[in-house]
Design a protein around this motif. Structure first.
Motif, mmCIF file in Angstrom:
data_model
loop_
_atom_site.group_PDB
_atom_site.id
_atom_site.type_symbol
_atom_site.label_atom_id
_atom_site.label_comp_id
_atom_site.label_asym_id
_atom_site.label_seq_id
_atom_site.Cartn_x
_atom_site.Cartn_y
_atom_site.Cartn_z
ATOM 1 N N PHE A 21 53.005 38.649 44.062
ATOM 2 C CA PHE A 21 52.580 37.494 44.850
ATOM 3 C C PHE A 21 51.151 37.085 44.500
ATOM 4 N N PHE A 22 50.228 38.028 44.468
ATOM 5 C CA PHE A 22 48.840 37.696 44.172
ATOM 6 C C PHE A 22 48.646 37.283 42.708
ATOM 7 N N ALA A 23 49.446 37.811 41.807
ATOM 8 C CA ALA A 23 49.373 37.361 40.413
ATOM 9 C C ALA A 23 49.843 35.916 40.302
ATOM 10 N N PHE A 24 50.911 35.569 41.003
ATOM 11 C CA PHE A 24 51.385 34.184 41.023
ATOM 12 C C PHE A 24 50.332 33.270 41.652
ATOM 13 N N LEU A 25 49.711 33.725 42.721
ATOM 14 C CA LEU A 25 48.658 32.956 43.372
ATOM 15 C C LEU A 25 47.459 32.771 42.437
ATOM 16 N N GLU A 26 47.127 33.794 41.675
ATOM 17 C CA GLU A 26 46.021 33.701 40.714
ATOM 18 C C GLU A 26 46.317 32.656 39.639
ATOM 19 N N VAL A 27 47.548 32.636 39.157
ATOM 20 C CA VAL A 27 47.923 31.633 38.162
ATOM 21 C C VAL A 27 47.815 30.227 38.752
ATOM 22 N N LEU A 28 48.243 30.055 39.994
ATOM 23 C CA LEU A 28 48.130 28.750 40.641
ATOM 24 C C LEU A 28 46.676 28.329 40.819
ATOM 25 N N ILE A 29 45.818 29.256 41.184
ATOM 26 C CA ILE A 29 44.401 28.944 41.370
ATOM 27 C C ILE A 29 43.759 28.575 40.034
ATOM 28 N N LEU A 30 44.086 29.302 38.977
ATOM 29 C CA LEU A 30 43.548 28.969 37.653
ATOM 30 C C LEU A 30 44.055 27.618 37.170
ATOM 31 N N ALA A 31 45.319 27.321 37.428
ATOM 32 C CA ALA A 31 45.865 26.017 37.040
ATOM 33 C C ALA A 31 45.191 24.894 37.825
ATOM 34 N N ALA A 32 44.900 25.134 39.096
ATOM 35 C CA ALA A 32 44.189 24.131 39.890
ATOM 36 C C ALA A 32 42.787 23.902 39.342
ATOM 37 N N VAL A 65 33.489 23.969 42.963
ATOM 38 C CA VAL A 65 33.503 25.009 41.919
ATOM 39 C C VAL A 65 33.148 26.369 42.505
ATOM 40 N N LEU A 66 32.195 26.419 43.416
ATOM 41 C CA LEU A 66 31.837 27.700 44.037
ATOM 42 C C LEU A 66 32.992 28.280 44.847
ATOM 43 N N VAL A 67 33.682 27.434 45.588
ATOM 44 C CA VAL A 67 34.848 27.908 46.345
ATOM 45 C C VAL A 67 35.937 28.383 45.395
ATOM 46 N N TRP A 68 36.136 27.656 44.286
ATOM 47 C CA TRP A 68 37.146 28.044 43.312
ATOM 48 C C TRP A 68 36.816 29.398 42.671
ATOM 49 N N ILE A 69 35.549 29.587 42.310
ATOM 50 C CA ILE A 69 35.135 30.862 41.704
ATOM 51 C C ILE A 69 35.379 32.018 42.668
ATOM 52 N N HIS A 70 35.034 31.823 43.926
ATOM 53 C CA HIS A 70 35.266 32.884 44.908
ATOM 54 C C HIS A 70 36.756 33.156 45.097
ATOM 55 N N ALA A 71 37.576 32.130 45.079
ATOM 56 C CA ALA A 71 39.016 32.331 45.210
ATOM 57 C C ALA A 71 39.573 33.127 44.032
ATOM 58 N N VAL A 72 39.089 32.841 42.827
ATOM 59 C CA VAL A 72 39.547 33.581 41.642
ATOM 60 C C VAL A 72 39.131 35.045 41.743
ATOM 61 N N ILE A 73 37.903 35.293 42.129
ATOM 62 C CA ILE A 73 37.400 36.669 42.205
ATOM 63 C C ILE A 73 38.115 37.462 43.294
ATOM 64 N N ILE A 74 38.258 36.873 44.466
ATOM 65 C CA ILE A 74 38.890 37.598 45.576
ATOM 66 C C ILE A 74 40.361 37.864 45.288
ATOM 67 N N THR A 75 41.049 36.909 44.692
ATOM 68 C CA THR A 75 42.451 37.137 44.347
ATOM 69 C C THR A 75 42.592 38.208 43.264
ATOM 70 N N GLY A 76 41.691 38.198 42.296
ATOM 71 C CA GLY A 76 41.699 39.254 41.281
ATOM 72 C C GLY A 76 41.442 40.622 41.885
ATOM 73 N N LEU A 77 40.539 40.688 42.844
ATOM 74 C CA LEU A 77 40.290 41.959 43.528
ATOM 75 C C LEU A 77 41.500 42.419 44.329
ATOM 76 N N MET A 78 42.214 41.481 44.913
ATOM 77 C CA MET A 78 43.421 41.849 45.661
ATOM 78 C C MET A 78 44.477 42.446 44.727
ATOM 79 N N ILE A 79 44.603 41.889 43.528
ATOM 80 C CA ILE A 79 45.565 42.450 42.574
ATOM 81 C C ILE A 79 45.128 43.844 42.159
ATOM 82 N N TYR A 80 43.850 44.037 41.936
ATOM 83 C CA TYR A 80 43.341 45.329 41.483
ATOM 84 C C TYR A 80 43.401 46.384 42.584
ATOM 85 N N GLU A 81 43.089 46.003 43.796
ATOM 86 C CA GLU A 81 42.980 46.986 44.888
ATOM 87 C C GLU A 81 44.318 47.428 45.461
ATOM 88 N N ILE A 82 45.344 46.593 45.324
ATOM 89 C CA ILE A 82 46.628 46.952 45.941
ATOM 90 C C ILE A 82 47.304 48.044 45.162
#
Length: 82
Positions: A21-32, A65-82
């Motif tokens: 789920f978070f990997a799919f969300l990360e792809v969507l955020i990067l595409a956005a 851009v700042l909100v987007w960067i934070h969304a990418v980082i937090i989603t990446g951390l969620m993938i790593y931490e789970i």
């Protein structure tokens, strides 16, 4: 049936599901981000109306851009931490 219950109780299946789920969300955020970058002039460009300046146009873009960067980082951390 007992093996299925053991897996669902241990949470092993939910971890894989959350990672997917978070990997799919990360792809969507990067595409956005790519979409916003390609259309940045239309979204954040100087409009020339009263009360709009080049500085306010740049500020709008930087805030998104700042909100987007934070969304990418937090989603990446969620993938790593789970």
């Amino acid at each position: 049936m007992d093996e299925l219950l053991a897996v669902s109780r241990s949470g092993a299946g939910s971890v894989v599901g959350l990672k997917i789920f978070f990997a799919f969300l990360e792809v969507l955020i990067l595409a956005a981000g790519v979409y916003i970058y390609r259309n940045r002039k239309a979204f954040f460009g100087y409009k020339g109306v009263e009360g709009d300046t080049y500085a306010s146009a740049n500020l709008r873009m930087i805030m998104v851009v700042l909100v987007w960067i934070h969304a990418v980082i937090i989603t990446g951390l969620m993938i790593y931490e789970i």
